[in-house]
Design a protein around this motif. Structure first.
Motif, PDB file in Angstrom:
ATOM      1  N   ILE A 387       3.798   6.170 -16.215  1.00 41.92           N
ATOM      2  CA  ILE A 387       4.642   7.148 -15.516  1.00 41.92           C
ATOM      3  C   ILE A 387       3.918   8.470 -15.400  1.00 41.92           C
ATOM      4  O   ILE A 387       3.866   9.084 -14.321  1.00 41.92           O
ATOM      5  N   ASP A 388       3.348   8.929 -16.504  1.00 43.19           N
ATOM      6  CA  ASP A 388       2.623  10.204 -16.488  1.00 43.19           C
ATOM      7  C   ASP A 388       1.355  10.122 -15.652  1.00 43.19           C
ATOM      8  O   ASP A 388       1.048  11.015 -14.858  1.00 43.19           O
ATOM      9  N   GLU A 389       0.595   9.055 -15.828  1.00 41.11           N
ATOM     10  CA  GLU A 389      -0.688   8.925 -15.137  1.00 41.11           C
ATOM     11  C   GLU A 389      -0.520   8.904 -13.621  1.00 41.11           C
ATOM     12  O   GLU A 389      -1.271   9.571 -12.888  1.00 41.11           O
ATOM     13  N   LEU A 390       0.461   8.151 -13.118  1.00 40.96           N
ATOM     14  CA  LEU A 390       0.608   7.941 -11.683  1.00 40.96           C
ATOM     15  C   LEU A 390       1.706   8.798 -11.052  1.00 40.96           C
ATOM     16  O   LEU A 390       1.932   8.718  -9.861  1.00 40.96           O
ATOM     17  N   GLY A 391       2.368   9.602 -11.852  1.00 36.06           N
ATOM     18  CA  GLY A 391       3.408  10.477 -11.304  1.00 36.06           C
ATOM     19  C   GLY A 391       4.612   9.730 -10.790  1.00 36.06           C
ATOM     20  O   GLY A 391       5.211  10.098  -9.771  1.00 36.06           O
ATOM     21  N   ILE A 392       5.012   8.672 -11.482  1.00 38.01           N
ATOM     22  CA  ILE A 392       6.155   7.865 -11.055  1.00 38.01           C
ATOM     23  C   ILE A 392       7.431   8.708 -11.115  1.00 38.01           C
ATOM     24  O   ILE A 392       7.696   9.393 -12.096  1.00 38.01           O
ATOM     25  N   THR A 393       8.212   8.633 -10.047  1.00 38.79           N
ATOM     26  CA  THR A 393       9.481   9.374  -9.993  1.00 38.79           C
ATOM     27  C   THR A 393      10.680   8.482 -10.288  1.00 38.79           C
ATOM     28  O   THR A 393      11.656   8.919 -10.895  1.00 38.79           O
ATOM     29  N   HIS A 394      10.629   7.233  -9.838  1.00 41.02           N
ATOM     30  CA  HIS A 394      11.739   6.295 -10.013  1.00 41.02           C
ATOM     31  C   HIS A 394      11.169   5.043 -10.678  1.00 41.02           C
ATOM     32  O   HIS A 394      10.377   4.317 -10.080  1.00 41.02           O
ATOM     33  N   PHE A 395      11.581   4.794 -11.922  1.00 40.85           N
ATOM     34  CA  PHE A 395      11.003   3.737 -12.754  1.00 40.85           C
ATOM     35  C   PHE A 395      12.040   2.646 -12.969  1.00 40.85           C
ATOM     36  O   PHE A 395      13.100   2.887 -13.550  1.00 40.85           O
TER      37      PHE A 395
END
Length: 694
Positions: A387-395
């Motif tokens: 999530i942090d590495e790829l900038g995920i907004t909706h997981f």
């Protein structure tokens, strides 16, 4: 954020006490869902002030609702529709939606009506050790090349194109190329056995098969070739097999593939078949033209082949993504899924809303090794790090994954910022109330935790997330716009407003109803699957309770997992929730089944089978504690009459517990379980148990 208590009137079927409110949007009027409500107010001179009012209007005005969704969310079409739907038509046979329109499903994903930068990422594909970034322009070009190869093989509209593939960019490209030509896409994960693959693909007779050369999971590669040889040999309709070098350390050897007709190609050779200078084409087709074939679980027989249409899939997903999830162009959408599960189809439709897809293939508990970037190491926080590495907004993930994090007491916020995260979505099984609380303790409190429900049958959601409503522990926030759902008792009475538990039904047509079931008995299977239990309404097969105060949904498991000792009906999920809350360190998993044998048992006995956690022992003392806790937490009627240790819990290839087959075994019925049970051998233990406990 302060946790507050809302009043609640729960019934004796399950939890009692106040509903715990865990989240609400700080500025709900900034959301796209509120903008849509304002659009309805302006267009139809309404004064809708809440989501509840908007939903009520939407199910009374089906044609107006879906027409507004088409316009507001944006559907790219070459021909406009002449009618949204006949509101007087029954829910079965399925009425047509958007008659007269011409469109292409793939075109809507590759060229969304929302504005996107062609050089920005459309896809970021990740594995345990690799990353791949694909721009919108690059994705369009890769689909064009794949489409040209299909044209060279003379694929036609309506041909079935199958994938034996993992969740990666090439799988997405193949699907888009197939649907661009009007072919129908279907896929099975490469960790699936030969029998399970053929149970599905032999029914639909594919013309083209895409396959991985191997699968990679949990730090090592898993061969596919031996299985592939047997699969291809049993599919005489194939014109070609195309192999992806998905695992770079495993060679692509097409010489071992023996076909009755056609040829096996590596992907580069397949692409070279096509005209390298051809322009991409998009077949303009009727709104209900088939795009996907998905499969029922098939836990007690051959899987049913469920055919989904273009407009139903597209417009429902855009409604859910844009309005219910508040996804905007550039947001980064992730779902941990295989290509078999309907959530993959839900995920990839995110392109149509301008979102960047995060495709992941691998274990959710392994990360790239800091010492060797070509290897992975065990890591409980692998997905939060992603999530942090790829900038995920909706997981998006499964309830099981979140419950495992809960059992491990993982606290991602102690190590990570998770600053981009806006929402976590959970489905696959009911999310326990304690896991709701865990998520808001372990992840940012600002997120919308969306427990959602729908399924393969509708390729979308009945119960949806909602930025206009609070999140209450143990509850799905709302029914989606246009979804006229209710809870029915066994006699077909609507008990929605009472708070009692009942069968989930849908009473009015919706566009993502399957357009057909494949095969000569398709119409018969379609009717028997949804419309025989209750006349004139869709019977979904889930057991649910609606909270009269919050209007939220409480999922209680599949209808085939309903228990009814002494006439009291409840879902197996209620027992699982107690185990997770109080016995998570002792019990790794469980299966709760009601047993009543014809002419043997006067009443149903609740049987609870426990798979013990590593290093923990089963004992009578544990049984006593579980029974006492269930009695205290739920009621005397919920207490399992039998509690036994078992070696394994049977699950489908999608990871769902196989309650139905075990129930039939225990009740003395002649059950024939298909290969879609991932660990079917363990059912022998339950057969032996049933014999020794006659």
């Amino acid at each position: 954020m302060t946790v507050s208590l809302d009043t609640d009137t729960r019934t004796a079927d399950g939890l009692s006490g106040p509903a715990i409110k865990l989240w609400e949007h700080p500025s709900p009027k900034s959301t796209q869902l509120w903008q849509f409500v304002e659009r309805l107010n302006k267009t139809y001179n309404l004064q809708l002030k809440s989501y509840e009012e908007a939903h009520s209007w939407s199910i009374k005005n089906i044609a107006k609702l879906w027409g507004e969704v088409w316009q507001h969310c944006g559907i790219r079409a070459s021909q406009p529709y002449t009618k949204v739907v006949d509101e007087a038509a029954p829910i079965f046979p399925r009425p047509s939606f958007f008659e007269g329109s011409g469109l292409n499903f793939a075109e809507n994903l590759l060229y969304p009506t929302q504005s996107v930068d062609p050089n920005s990422p459309a896809v970021i594909a990740a594995t345990e050790t690799t990353r791949e970034i694909v721009s919108w322009a690059e994705l369009q070009e890769r689909v064009r090349q794949c489409q040209a190869g299909m044209i060279a093989l003379d694929l036609k509209e309506g041909d079935r194109v199958a994938g034996y593939v993992a969740n990666h960019t090439n799988a997405l490209v193949a699907m888009l190329a197939a649907t661009s030509l009007g072919c129908i896409w279907t896929a099975v994960s490469p960790d699936t056995g030969v029998t399970a693959v053929l149970d599905r693909m032999q029914q639909i007779e594919p013309a083209l098969l895409f396959t991985d050369n191997a699968a990679f999971y949990n730090g090592r590669s898993h061969p596919v070739m031996d299985k592939l040889v047997d699969i291809v040999a049993a599919l005489p309709t194939l014109k070609a097999v195309v192999m992806f070098q998905t695992v770079q350390t495993v060679d692509v050897d097409t010489s071992t593939i023996k076909m009755s007709s056609g040829k096996a190609y590596d992907y580069k050779s397949f692409v070279a078949l096509g005209d390298q200078n051809s322009a991409m084409v998009f077949a303009q087709l009727p709104a209900d033209h088939p795009v996907y074939i998905l499969y029922s679980s098939g836990t007690t027989g051959a899987p049913k082949c469920i055919v989904h249409g273009a407009v139903g899939t597209l417009i429902q997903h855009k409604k859910e993504h844009i309005l219910h999830c508040d996804i905007r162009p550039g947001d980064r959408l992730f779902y941990f899924t295989t290509c078999t599960w309907m959530m993959w189809h839900w995920l990839v439709s995110g392109l149509a809303s301008g979102a960047t897809l995060i495709l992941y293939d691998g274990s959710p508990f392994r990360s790239v090794s800091p010492e060797d970037p070509l290897t992975s190491v065990p890591d409980d926080l692998a997905m939060p790090r992603l999530i942090d590495e790829l900038g995920i907004t909706h997981f998006g993930t499964s309830a099981k994954y979140l419950s495992v994090l809960e059992q491990k007491s993982c606290k991602p916020l102690k190590e990570l910022s998770l600053e981009t995260l806006q929402a976590i979505y959970s489905t696959g099984s009911p999310l326990a109330p304690s896991t709701f609380q865990y998520v808001y303790d372990a992840f940012p409190k600002r997120i919308n935790l969306g427990s959602i429900t729908g399924g393969t049958d509708i390729i979308s959601l009945f119960g949806a997330p909602n930025p206009l409503l609070p999140v209450h522990a143990g509850e799905i926030q709302c029914l989606g716009l246009g979804m006229a759902c209710a809870a029915y008792d066994y006699a077909g009475n609507d008990i929605t407003s009472t708070g009692e538990a009942g069968d989930l039904v849908c009473t009015k047509p919706f566009p993502c109803q399957p357009v057909a079931f494949w095969g000569k008995d398709g119409d018969k299977k379609y009717r028997s699957s949804y419309f025989e239990k209750f006349e004139g309404v869709w019977h979904h097969g889930d057991f649910v309770r609606f909270n009269p105060e919050t209007k939220g949904l409480v999922m209680l498991g599949r209808s085939d997992g309903i228990l009814k000792p002494a006439g009291v009906r409840f879902g197996s999920a209620e027992i699982y929730n107690v185990l997770l809350k109080h016995f998570a360190d002792e019990v790794a998993d469980a299966l709760c089944i009601g047993r009543r044998r014809e002419n043997v048992d006067a009443d149903e006995t609740v049987c609870l089978f426990l798979k013990m956690a590593e290093g923990k022992e089963f004992s009578q003392e544990l049984v006593d504690r579980i029974q006492k806790t269930v009695r205290e937490e739920l009621s005397a009627r919920h207490v399992p009459g039998v509690v036994e240790e078992c070696p394994e819990i049977p699950v489908t290839t999608n990871g769902k517990k196989v309650e139905g087959a075990v129930k039939q075994i225990l009740c003395g019925l002649n059950v024939k379980t298909s290969a879609s049970v991932a660990n079917a051998d363990c059912l022998d233990w339950y057969r032996n148990w049933a014999k020794t406990h006659a």
